[in-house]
Structure formats: structure tokens, C-alpha cells
Design an enzyme around this catalytic site. Sequence first.
Site, PDB file in Angstrom:
ATOM      1  N   GLU A 245      47.125  60.439  42.482  1.00  0.00           N
ATOM      2  CA  GLU A 245      46.546  60.968  41.244  1.00  0.00           C
ATOM      3  C   GLU A 245      47.486  61.896  40.491  1.00  0.00           C
ATOM      4  OE1 GLU A 245      42.450  63.085  39.553  1.00  0.00           O
ATOM      5  OE2 GLU A 245      42.636  62.608  41.685  1.00  0.00           O
ATOM      6  N   LYS A 262      38.041  59.193  39.332  1.00  0.00           N
ATOM      7  CA  LYS A 262      36.666  59.416  39.786  1.00  0.00           C
ATOM      8  C   LYS A 262      36.018  58.047  39.922  1.00  0.00           C
ATOM      9  CE  LYS A 262      35.224  62.722  40.566  1.00  0.00           C
ATOM     10  NZ  LYS A 262      35.172  63.408  41.905  1.00  0.00           N
TER      11      LYS A 262
END
Length: 445
Positions: A245, A262
Site C-alpha cells: 500500500e 480497503k
Amino acid sequence: MTIAHFFSIPLQTDFQQLYVQLHPYFGFVFLQDDDQPVLAMLPKSLWQPEQQIQYIRQEDLSYQKIVQTQDVDFLPTHTTTSSYQGFTGGYIAFFSYDYAAQQHIPLRHVQQPSAIVAEYDIFIRHIQGKWQLYVADELRQSPDIQALIDTLQKNHTPQYPTSFTLQHPMQARWTKAEYADAFQRVQAYLHAGDCYQVNLTQQFYAEIAQGRLSALLPELLALSQAPYAAYWAIDDFELLSCSPELFIEFQDQRVLRTRPIKGTLPRHPDAQEDRKQKAKLAQSDKDKAENLMIVDLLRNDLSLYAEIGSVKVPHLFEIESFAQVHHMVSEIQATLKPDVDVLNVLNAALPGGSITGAPKIRAMQIIDELEGHARGAYCGSLGYINYDGTGRFNILIRTLQRYGNQVNIWAGGGITVASQLDAEYQESLDKVAALLAVLNQYAKI
């Protein structure tokens, strides 16, 4: 400061050989940096603000350790118009979740060290198929730099450090019943209107019998293929991150980019079933809702420092596939105001909304109440700011942390009113299953 390409390392040299040769140097750090790998060592200075310790490099490349009671001014205040080309010399920094959260709320649990900032003017980058050494101009004639080059020129079969052993397999800090209790308490807060989403995390731990996490770096890099992987070691503290990420990227022309994750589903070994998993995630209304909450949170965070009208969402709900999982990823871009200090932007945006919840402040308060232990590195950030103000930071998920003789790893997920206990619990296990399997190979029993 002027830093120039100084020496091309022999073509037959590979990453593992460089790693073995360089990781014993003080302050050794590795950044995968989205396939622009960097290995840096022998920082000009290194500062641990929470412990008020600073290491300063001497002319012979040894270090003086001093107590530093004043803040160290270490970052540029604006980005230039230079072309962003990855790490080109500047400041590499680690900020734990604890350090970042304390900028907003008081915490009951904090793990040390919680922040490290170091200035690097000696580093190696992989450019156009070659590993190249860069050093500050004033160091070019240093005998110690010449000795470093001699080390790099040696063509030998590296002896990888494999003496790593755990006292016992990795253990979850919570039983499933304890996780379920925390989950239900989160649900109570959600239904009471305190938050829309809370990221609930559980911790896994083991005691190290011998060795260092650095021994696992080549194996875990090959396993995870993580674009924002990193390793850093200072004394008896180590971080080994297999993060997929990107947290924040400071590009040239004051452009800022962030790509929150997410939404997660595990990969399947069968190609057809794996495509079904990917499609399932892409069509998940629950994951889209969670992702959109974080996108809105980050848009709000960045708008404080962005030119009016410049905050955009060019990519929403994209599915990216990694070695073990599929992730739902979105992207937010903005143009910073001319007078903005990038450090202020970084401090304001940390911890990342994708790993706290929304609204962020209340979510962090609930996390501190329910989790019961410091998060340490987990959900913090590691990255760099170049001298020209460009840079890139990751989110420290899929991250191992060693402090003393204990190794920790964390995993969690965003809880909403639509979340199901068993699914959320399993998702947290899926995220770190591969890393736990590697670590448990080294357990005594």
C-alpha cells in the site's frame, strides 16, 4: 547538497549479494520503492525524537551518539519543479502508528522506538539494469568510501545469514472469543453513531531464540512481491515490511497522490476460481462502501493543504492483485498550495484513514480503548523525502517488527455495521497467513 552517480557495480552483482555485503553497515535501509529499489547506509545523521537520541556521522564514518533535546529541522518546505525520479538523496523516515496517533489524541500504550528520521547521502539504486552507487560530492575522496567500493567489487558467492530461530510458533494475542468481544463492542459504538467504520486489529507474537529479521528479507521479498516493501534496522529494533500500500507520494509540480486500500479477498490457486474471487470483490457493495468512506476521509485531510478545486479521485474501486490477496484500491490526487510544508501534510494525514476508520479521531480513541496493546509499526509509515521535496511513503501493513527478542505482526480490517464476525476474523488471518507460515518454519517446536 550535490549527490552524483559515482560508481557502477559489476553487472553480475544481484540484490541478495548487495544485501549480504551492506546490511551490517550502520543504518542500513532497503526500500523497494515501487520497483525502483534503493539500498542506503551510513546516514549523515539519524534521529529518534521520542527517545531524544541523535547519531552524527564523523569524518571516518564512525558515529557519535548524543542526547538531542531540541527538535531537528530535517525536511524541505516545498517541492521544486524537478522531475521526480525516485530516491535521489535526502531523508528516510519511519513513523509508527503510536507516534502519529499521539499527534491527535493521548494514548495509553506506546511502543519504542516510535519514530526514526535519517539523512542519507550514500545509497545504491537500480537504474537501467545496473546497480549504481551515489555519494555526496564531499565524500568522493574518502578512504572509507573507497573501501566500500572495494567491498562492492568483490565477486564472491554470498553467505546468506540464515541463523534465525523462534522459541515457539507465532501466537495470536487474542483468542477468537476475545476478538469477538472487541468486535461486538465496535458494533455497539457504530450503532450508537460514534463512527461509520473502525479498523480492528489483532496482534501475533513470538520470542526470538537467535538471529535477526534481516535473514528473512530475501525470502519474504520473493514471496510477497510487494511494491512498497522495506527493511530498516537500528540497534535491537528491526522493521521488515511487505507492504502493498502506497500512503502518500509527493511528486514534482507540488502534485500529491495517495492510494488507500480497503477491501480484501484471498487469492485462489485455481485460475478460474481466482478470477471469481476478483470479480466478487469488484462487485462487493460492502467493500465499496468502506472504500468510499476512506476516500472521503482522505479528500478531507488533503483539502486543508491543497489548492481549491484540485482534489480529484481519478481512480475508484480498482482491483489490484498481489501474491496472496486481491485488494480494492482507489486514488486521490491534489495540488499542494505553494507555501505548504510537506512535513505538515504528512503529520496531518497520518495515521492513514484506511487503517483507522472514520471519523478518524473517534476511531483512534476506540482503537486505543479496545485493542489493549500498542500497535507499534503497524499502520505507521516508512518512506522518504528527497532534498527537492519529492518523495513517497508506504502504509506499514504486512509488517514484521522486532524489538529486543520479540517479533510482532498485526492484521485487521475495517468494521462497519454490515460486517460479519466470522468473515472479518478470517480476513485478518488471510492477510498475514503467508507471512506467519514463513515465520513458523523457524520455530523450535
